[in-house]
Design a protein around this motif. Structure first.
Motif, mmCIF file in Angstrom:
data_model
loop_
_atom_site.group_PDB
_atom_site.id
_atom_site.type_symbol
_atom_site.label_atom_id
_atom_site.label_comp_id
_atom_site.label_asym_id
_atom_site.label_seq_id
_atom_site.Cartn_x
_atom_site.Cartn_y
_atom_site.Cartn_z
ATOM 1 N N GLN A 29 0.813 -1.218 0.000
ATOM 2 C CA GLN A 29 0.000 0.000 0.000
ATOM 3 C C GLN A 29 0.847 1.269 0.000
ATOM 4 O OE1 GLN A 29 -3.775 -1.940 2.425
ATOM 5 N NE2 GLN A 29 -2.569 -0.398 3.450
ATOM 6 N N GLY A 30 2.031 1.214 -0.531
ATOM 7 C CA GLY A 30 2.862 2.405 -0.662
ATOM 8 C C GLY A 30 3.322 3.001 0.661
ATOM 9 N N GLY A 31 3.404 2.164 1.706
ATOM 10 C CA GLY A 31 3.849 2.645 3.008
ATOM 11 C C GLY A 31 2.730 3.178 3.883
ATOM 12 N N VAL A 32 1.481 3.004 3.433
ATOM 13 C CA VAL A 32 0.316 3.533 4.142
ATOM 14 C C VAL A 32 -0.430 2.390 4.834
ATOM 15 C CG1 VAL A 32 -1.902 4.714 3.846
ATOM 16 C CG2 VAL A 32 0.073 5.406 2.494
ATOM 17 N N VAL A 33 -0.824 2.615 6.086
ATOM 18 C CA VAL A 33 -1.663 1.663 6.812
ATOM 19 C C VAL A 33 -2.737 2.429 7.567
ATOM 20 C CG1 VAL A 33 0.147 -0.086 7.080
ATOM 21 C CG2 VAL A 33 -0.183 1.614 8.878
ATOM 22 N N THR A 34 -3.817 1.730 7.860
ATOM 23 C CA THR A 34 -4.867 2.330 8.676
ATOM 24 C C THR A 34 -4.680 1.904 10.128
ATOM 25 O OG1 THR A 34 -6.425 0.494 8.454
ATOM 26 C CG2 THR A 34 -6.497 2.215 6.739
ATOM 27 N N ARG A 35 -5.303 2.631 10.998
ATOM 28 C CA ARG A 35 -5.267 2.294 12.422
ATOM 29 C C ARG A 35 -5.818 0.882 12.635
ATOM 30 N NH1 ARG A 35 -4.502 5.042 16.875
ATOM 31 N NH2 ARG A 35 -5.434 4.366 18.834
ATOM 32 N N ARG A 36 -6.926 0.576 11.970
ATOM 33 C CA ARG A 36 -7.546 -0.751 12.109
ATOM 34 C C ARG A 36 -6.576 -1.849 11.657
ATOM 35 N NH1 ARG A 36 -9.978 -2.782 15.436
ATOM 36 N NH2 ARG A 36 -11.030 -0.806 15.605
ATOM 37 N N GLN A 37 -5.878 -1.642 10.541
ATOM 38 C CA GLN A 37 -4.908 -2.632 10.067
ATOM 39 C C GLN A 37 -3.795 -2.820 11.086
ATOM 40 O OE1 GLN A 37 -3.992 -0.718 6.328
ATOM 41 N NE2 GLN A 37 -5.247 -2.184 5.169
ATOM 42 N N ALA A 38 -3.310 -1.724 11.664
ATOM 43 C CA ALA A 38 -2.241 -1.808 12.662
ATOM 44 C C ALA A 38 -2.708 -2.560 13.903
ATOM 45 C CB ALA A 38 -1.756 -0.409 13.027
ATOM 46 N N LEU A 39 -3.907 -2.255 14.374
ATOM 47 C CA LEU A 39 -4.443 -2.952 15.546
ATOM 48 C C LEU A 39 -4.674 -4.429 15.255
ATOM 49 C CD1 LEU A 39 -6.980 -0.242 16.776
ATOM 50 C CD2 LEU A 39 -4.822 -0.892 17.890
ATOM 51 N N ASN A 40 -5.196 -4.738 14.076
ATOM 52 C CA ASN A 40 -5.439 -6.127 13.705
ATOM 53 C C ASN A 40 -4.146 -6.925 13.562
ATOM 54 O OD1 ASN A 40 -8.200 -5.777 13.737
ATOM 55 N ND2 ASN A 40 -8.386 -5.551 11.511
ATOM 56 N N SER A 41 -3.038 -6.239 13.295
ATOM 57 C CA SER A 41 -1.752 -6.927 13.152
ATOM 58 C C SER A 41 -1.118 -7.237 14.506
ATOM 59 C CB SER A 41 -0.785 -6.094 12.321
ATOM 60 O OG SER A 41 -0.263 -5.032 13.099
ATOM 61 N N GLY A 42 -1.699 -6.691 15.566
ATOM 62 C CA GLY A 42 -1.170 -6.973 16.891
ATOM 63 C C GLY A 42 -0.546 -5.777 17.593
ATOM 64 N N LEU A 43 -0.464 -4.633 16.923
ATOM 65 C CA LEU A 43 0.064 -3.449 17.590
ATOM 66 C C LEU A 43 -0.971 -2.911 18.573
ATOM 67 C CD1 LEU A 43 1.812 -1.391 14.755
ATOM 68 C CD2 LEU A 43 2.870 -2.777 16.533
ATOM 69 N N SER A 44 -0.512 -2.402 19.683
ATOM 70 C CA SER A 44 -1.413 -1.793 20.661
ATOM 71 C C SER A 44 -1.631 -0.321 20.306
ATOM 72 C CB SER A 44 -0.804 -1.893 22.059
ATOM 73 O OG SER A 44 0.372 -1.097 22.135
ATOM 74 N N THR A 45 -2.637 0.280 20.914
ATOM 75 C CA THR A 45 -2.845 1.709 20.703
ATOM 76 C C THR A 45 -1.634 2.495 21.200
ATOM 77 O OG1 THR A 45 -4.047 1.895 22.783
ATOM 78 C CG2 THR A 45 -5.365 1.583 20.800
ATOM 79 N N GLY A 46 -1.006 2.018 22.276
ATOM 80 C CA GLY A 46 0.200 2.670 22.787
ATOM 81 C C GLY A 46 1.353 2.610 21.801
ATOM 82 N N ALA A 47 1.482 1.474 21.105
ATOM 83 C CA ALA A 47 2.553 1.328 20.113
ATOM 84 C C ALA A 47 2.335 2.286 18.947
ATOM 85 C CB ALA A 47 2.627 -0.108 19.618
ATOM 86 N N ILE A 48 1.090 2.430 18.533
ATOM 87 C CA ILE A 48 0.776 3.366 17.448
ATOM 88 C C ILE A 48 1.061 4.794 17.897
ATOM 89 C CG2 ILE A 48 -1.071 4.303 16.001
ATOM 90 C CD1 ILE A 48 -2.365 1.465 16.190
ATOM 91 N N THR A 49 0.608 5.144 19.082
ATOM 92 C CA THR A 49 0.840 6.485 19.633
ATOM 93 C C THR A 49 2.330 6.782 19.725
ATOM 94 O OG1 THR A 49 -1.222 6.395 20.868
ATOM 95 C CG2 THR A 49 0.421 7.987 21.623
ATOM 96 N N SER A 50 3.107 5.802 20.161
ATOM 97 C CA SER A 50 4.553 5.979 20.278
ATOM 98 C C SER A 50 5.201 6.239 18.922
ATOM 99 C CB SER A 50 5.169 4.730 20.917
ATOM 100 O OG SER A 50 6.563 4.843 20.973
ATOM 101 N N ARG A 51 4.783 5.492 17.914
ATOM 102 C CA ARG A 51 5.344 5.690 16.569
ATOM 103 C C ARG A 51 5.027 7.091 16.051
ATOM 104 N NH1 ARG A 51 5.103 0.485 17.395
ATOM 105 N NH2 ARG A 51 6.323 -0.987 16.177
#
Length: 81
Positions: A29-51
């Motif tokens: 996807q050209g380096g683009v992901v959605t929040r839902r995709q990130a969460l479904n992959s196992g990342l936590s909301t904290g991990a997303i916030t940190s990134r």
């Protein structure tokens, strides 16, 4: 600070690794992901916030992120849209 069994640089790099399934999706996807995709992959909301906080990722739209730094390509803009 106690001695570490793994060098600090490796530990620091590990906290920003992307799960393999999300990495493959981001590549497609050209380096683009959605929040839902990130969460479904196992990342936590904290991990997303940190990134986002440490500018490893950038928010392009609400719940849509680029997983790299630097200019956003036309391809990434189209995927984000």
């Amino acid at each position: 600070m106690p001695d570490l069994s793994v060098p600090r640089a490796i530990l620091d790099a590990m906290k920003y690794q992307i799960p393999p399934n999300l990495r493959d999706l981001a590549r497609f996807q050209g380096g683009v992901v959605t929040r839902r995709q990130a969460l479904n992959s196992g990342l936590s909301t904290g991990a997303i916030t940190s990134r986002l906080k440490y500018q490893k990722w950038r928010q392009i739209y609400w719940g849509v992120y680029v997983t790299f730094t630097g200019p956003v390509s036309r391809e990434a803009q189209l995927w984000a849209a």
